[in-house]
Design an enzyme around this catalytic site. Sequence first.
Site, mmCIF file in Angstrom:
data_model
loop_
_atom_site.group_PDB
_atom_site.id
_atom_site.type_symbol
_atom_site.label_atom_id
_atom_site.label_comp_id
_atom_site.label_asym_id
_atom_site.label_seq_id
_atom_site.Cartn_x
_atom_site.Cartn_y
_atom_site.Cartn_z
ATOM 1 N N ASP A 9 -8.746 -2.359 2.505
ATOM 2 C CA ASP A 9 -8.749 -1.460 3.793
ATOM 3 C C ASP A 9 -8.684 0.135 2.544
ATOM 4 O O ASP A 9 -9.634 1.349 2.719
ATOM 5 C CB ASP A 9 -8.588 -1.288 4.661
ATOM 6 N N ILE B 12 -11.496 -6.686 -1.364
ATOM 7 C CA ILE B 12 -10.989 -5.846 -1.433
ATOM 8 C C ILE B 12 -10.903 -5.333 -0.258
ATOM 9 O O ILE B 12 -10.918 -6.046 0.962
ATOM 10 C CB ILE B 12 -12.887 -4.655 -1.889
ATOM 11 N N GLY C 191 -1.628 -1.400 6.400
ATOM 12 C CA GLY C 191 -1.958 -3.077 6.893
ATOM 13 C C GLY C 191 -1.957 -3.745 6.201
ATOM 14 O O GLY C 191 -3.090 -3.730 5.164
ATOM 15 N N THR D 181 0.839 -1.397 -0.122
ATOM 16 C CA THR D 181 -0.340 -0.166 0.034
ATOM 17 C C THR D 181 1.221 1.540 0.286
ATOM 18 O O THR D 181 2.180 1.475 0.536
ATOM 19 C CB THR D 181 -1.115 0.234 1.722
#
Lengths: 326, 326
Positions: free
Chosen positions: B221, B219, B241, B190
């Site tokens: 966060d 999907i 995370g 991310t």
Amino acid sequence: MGGWAIAVHGGAGVDPNLPKERQEEAKRLLTRCLDIGISALRSNLSAIDVVELVVRQLETDPLFNSGRGSALTENGTVEMEASIMDGPKRRCGAVSGLSTVKNPVSLARLVMDKSPHSYLAFLGAEEFAKKQGVELVDNEYFITEDNVGMLKLAKEANSILFDYRIPTIGTCGAGAAAMDSPLQMNGLPISVYAPETVGCVVVDKEGRCAAATSTGGLMNKMTGRIGDSPLIGSGTYACELCGVSCTGEGEAIIRSTLAREVAAVMEYKGLRLHEAVDFVIKNRLDEGKAGVIAVSKNGEVACGFNTTGMFRGCATEDGFMEVGVW
Amino acid sequence: MGWAIALHGGAGDIPRSLPPELRLPREAGLRHCLDVGIAALKAHKHPLDVVELVVRELENHPHFNAGKGSVLTSSGTIEMEASIMDGKSKRCGAVSGLSTVVNAVSLARLVMEKTPHIYLGFHGAEAFAREQGVETADPSYFITPENIERLKQAQEANRVQIDYTQPIQKEPNDAAAAARIPNGDSQIGTVGCVAVDGEGNLASATSTGGLVNKMAGRIGDSPIIGAGTYANHICAVSATGKGEAMIRGTVARDVAAVMEFKGLSLKEAAAYVIDQVPPGNAGLVAVSSTGEIATVYNTAGMFRASASEDGYSEISIWDSPIKVSN
């Protein structure tokens, strides 16, 4: 205080011109769902089981905008989404883009219980559904004549209203009926808006809260559009303190992370459930239109909305029961 | 006051023994992206433009888990997602399930600005991308040899990895291997950026390829407003995370909520919220309307960089462990 409590909704934002018999039909369905939830609670089913059970009922009935009776995409198809959350450990599951799963809320539950993830969508969700052996049907099953008609109206309305956000003068027939109420939500006249996302929140005798929300989404939505209903924190939220399900303008609910907001003001500001619901409806929606149902671990139940009406019902263990539209 | 910016390339189990050939390109990437962001802020670009610009750079960098260099699903494919949010207006956009769009964050911005919706996924999002004429590439453009290797390892270990850096050391003795990698998962992935200008305008954006070996359709966060991304008039947050933990923890939203309702400072709020997530699962970067910066994580490390108008600047991977505020 204490004891179980349950609330259900069939959407916020009701056409003031809605025919009386539709209102009665809606109230009958809400009452039936409440009764199902109540007898489940009396049989000691846990909150998470009860919300799933009740939302399945709402999905199966074609009246509201979920499961069968879902709003249609711009292509005339159905794409459904749902989420469910279990208060005690804040476990959650969500699904989007379903086109053959008969009960989206149950698939959301399976995502929570049987997958390493929290949210599955579209083809991946459908594959998971097949592997889990849930009941699958053709997309046509979900499509009702009512909604095919609504889609046509929505397309007409969008082509006239989309950039202007003002109602036009009536044309003939169905178009005129659509233009009778100048009320709008999400840019559509209220009569074609299809706000009737469904949801259920429950606190059981042990004080465990749960919430679930399910919908076909916005009438005439772009294919692939995801709304607030499957988004944890927006359409659905549950924790140790409460369970919340929201309905209304998806954008407004997402921007305000409405469901989480109710819990956050309880958690961080120490507000009681009713105060929390009032607070978020009054202060967090800006120009948005939405409604909320919520229960607390203490057996309280609360509803709030800044729309013209919300199809809802609630009941508590001490015998209180109420079903309403306005 | 004055402007401030923080960006990340993922929090996770980044070992201090990370070899130079893996560490140096990432540090260089962080430095480059920070420079891009600083230049944009000095040129008085709006924070919304700044975060989009910086995240585009991070997406284009093959060593971070977004855009090029995204991790692979269990089928060896790419499914990218992103979201962006403007603090003052709370307008937001999100996309999921992209396989050909070179810059997911830019498509998220287009959803926000060019559609009546907030969130588009999968085939609907890809169709919208083509309509908008954004840059697309063959899925092979995004796939790197390192990620093919990670997928292989994850599948051998039969685990969903929260990203990379830590390839699973093949040991004849599984227990030894498990002992070397805390809780058996190596985490990162991310990318994200938050920025504030001298007028208190805030924005946040997050982008990712998700979890290694994730189920198709999963999907996380990153595209979920309130979980991976959030911005309002108080602060802007981008989190990283274990997606499932960030969703249930409404991490990005909670930082702002805790500042507002408990009166904590940005740093205290960030530490408070990360502390609520199980260790080894989360990190975030945040800036406040008054130009404060917070970078907090409860993992071994987080690739990050930040700077403010007063001349402060930092690029780090480790250190600054989370301190529980009393």
